[in-house]
Design an enzyme around this catalytic site. Structure first.
Site, short mmCIF file in Angstrom:
data_model
loop_
_atom_site.label_atom_id
_atom_site.label_comp_id
_atom_site.label_asym_id
_atom_site.label_seq_id
_atom_site.Cartn_x
_atom_site.Cartn_y
_atom_site.Cartn_z
N ASN A 106 -42.19 -58.88 -85.23
CA ASN A 106 -43.32 -59.27 -84.45
C ASN A 106 -42.89 -60.49 -83.93
OD1 ASN A 106 -45.97 -60.57 -83.74
ND2 ASN A 106 -46.49 -61.13 -85.80
N TRP A 107 -42.53 -60.48 -82.54
CA TRP A 107 -42.13 -61.30 -81.73
C TRP A 107 -42.98 -62.69 -81.50
CZ3 TRP A 107 -39.42 -58.39 -77.16
CH2 TRP A 107 -38.32 -57.87 -77.68
N LYS A 108 -44.43 -62.34 -81.82
CA LYS A 108 -45.28 -63.37 -81.43
C LYS A 108 -45.04 -63.67 -80.01
CE LYS A 108 -45.46 -64.54 -86.18
NZ LYS A 108 -45.78 -65.51 -87.26
N SER A 149 -41.85 -65.41 -93.99
CA SER A 149 -40.59 -66.10 -94.05
C SER A 149 -39.70 -65.11 -94.84
CB SER A 149 -40.67 -67.18 -94.84
OG SER A 149 -41.73 -68.38 -93.94
N GLY A 180 -41.54 -62.09 -88.58
CA GLY A 180 -41.74 -63.12 -87.28
C GLY A 180 -40.38 -63.70 -86.84
N GLY A 181 -40.21 -64.83 -87.41
CA GLY A 181 -38.99 -65.70 -86.90
C GLY A 181 -37.69 -64.85 -86.72
N HIS A 208 -53.63 -59.90 -87.85
CA HIS A 208 -52.68 -61.13 -88.04
C HIS A 208 -53.42 -62.45 -88.27
CE1 HIS A 208 -49.54 -63.84 -88.06
NE2 HIS A 208 -48.74 -62.88 -88.17
N GLY A 213 -43.93 -68.54 -91.46
CA GLY A 213 -43.44 -69.65 -90.48
C GLY A 213 -43.28 -70.95 -91.43
N GLU A 230 -49.47 -60.39 -96.10
CA GLU A 230 -48.77 -61.91 -95.28
C GLU A 230 -49.74 -63.11 -96.10
OE1 GLU A 230 -46.34 -60.79 -91.64
OE2 GLU A 230 -48.54 -61.36 -91.02
N GLU A 242 -52.87 -65.28 -87.55
CA GLU A 242 -52.95 -66.14 -86.45
C GLU A 242 -54.06 -65.86 -85.49
OE1 GLU A 242 -48.73 -65.75 -85.24
OE2 GLU A 242 -48.41 -66.86 -87.05
P1 PGA Z 1 -42.36 -65.36 -90.25
O1 PGA Z 1 -43.88 -64.54 -89.70
O2 PGA Z 1 -41.40 -64.14 -90.74
O3 PGA Z 1 -41.94 -66.09 -88.99
O4 PGA Z 1 -42.85 -65.94 -91.65
C1 PGA Z 1 -44.26 -63.48 -90.27
C2 PGA Z 1 -45.49 -62.84 -89.47
O5 PGA Z 1 -46.35 -63.63 -89.16
O6 PGA Z 1 -45.79 -61.84 -89.39
#
Ligand code: PGA
Length: 253
Positions: A11-13, A216, A237-238, A98, A176, A170, A100
């Protein structure tokens, strides 16, 4: 109904401009060509990248996902992108729900229910995110919260439609933050989710469901997380923003 699959999804966000995104997709595509991996690989890009990324990756190695879609089919909704538009790029998946999106853009379970229906109607596979915030875990409400998120947005689906959905657990406190759920915490929740699916849709649907862990997840912890019987992969994500960090997670399977 699809069989249970191991999946590593990025997930590049809101990261990478178009050129950077295309370069990353190409690099991952090259890296995957040389390996035989034991999971499906998906990358979730911003909308504007979708068509170009679909063009540069081999669909046998990499599936492409949007990170959202509109809760309306078409019309005067300035700035929105419909599920049909996402599908027309060649993307096959869409990340929905998600945390967010829920927290910053006020996406309610009812709105998400509409998005899931539109995604399915347009042949997209939803990657549906669920998970509790820290206070809910501390107060012992995490199971209840996760179950009600599924009930409110997904459990009106008939079994054959539910069978198309990929779930991603999640825990919001792990996203994050560098604070991963322990392998035991992940397994405990994933087993609870599968049990809830068994209660609602029966053992066959529950057994075939892919339930990813997100929060994470990285090269150092992926192997332990994925070795749990009910953890079928990760939403990353990251660590999906560079091939060096993403490949070892894929290779954890
Ligand atoms: P993260 O994000 O791996 O940066 O914690 C995961 C996500 O939000 O899908």
């Amino acid at each position: 109904m699809s069989m249970r699959k191991n999946i590593v999804a990025g997930n590049w966000k809101m990261n990478k401009n178009l050129q950077e995104g295309i370069a990353l997709a190409k690099e991952l595509n090259e890296a995957l060509k040389e390996k035989s991996v034991h999971c499906d690989v998906i990358i979730g890009t911003p909308f504007i990248h979708l068509a170009s990324v679909v063009d540069v990756v081999d669909s046998n190695h990499i599936g492409v996902a949007a990170q959202n879609c509109a809760d309306k089919a078409a019309g005067a909704y300035t700035g929105e992108v419909s599920a049909a538009m996402v599908a027309s790029t060649g993307a096959k998946y869409v990340i929905l729900g998600h945390s967010e999106r829920r927290a910053y853009y006020h996406e309610t379970p009812e709105i998400l229910k509409e998005k899931v229906l539109l995604a399915l109607a347009n042949g997209l596979t939803p990657i549906f995110c669920i998970g509790e915030v820290l206070e809910e875990r501390v107060s012992g409400k995490h199971f209840e919260v996760v179950k009600s998120q599924m009930e409110a947005s997904l459990f009106d689906l008939p079994a054959n439609d539910f069978g198309k959905i990929i779930l991603a657990y999640e825990p919001v406190w792990a996203i994050g933050t560098g604070k991963t759920a322990t392998a035991a915490q992940a397994q405990e929740m994933h087993a609870f989710i599968r049990e809830a699916l068994t209660g609602k849709y029966g053992a066959a649907v529950a057994g075939n469901a892919s339930i990813l862990y997100g929060g994470s997840c990285n090269a150092a912890n992926a192997k332990e997380l994925f070795s749990n019987p009910d953890v079928d992969g990760g939403l990353i994500g990251g660590a999906s923003l560079s091939v060096d960090k993403f490949m070892p997670i894929i290779e954890a399977f």
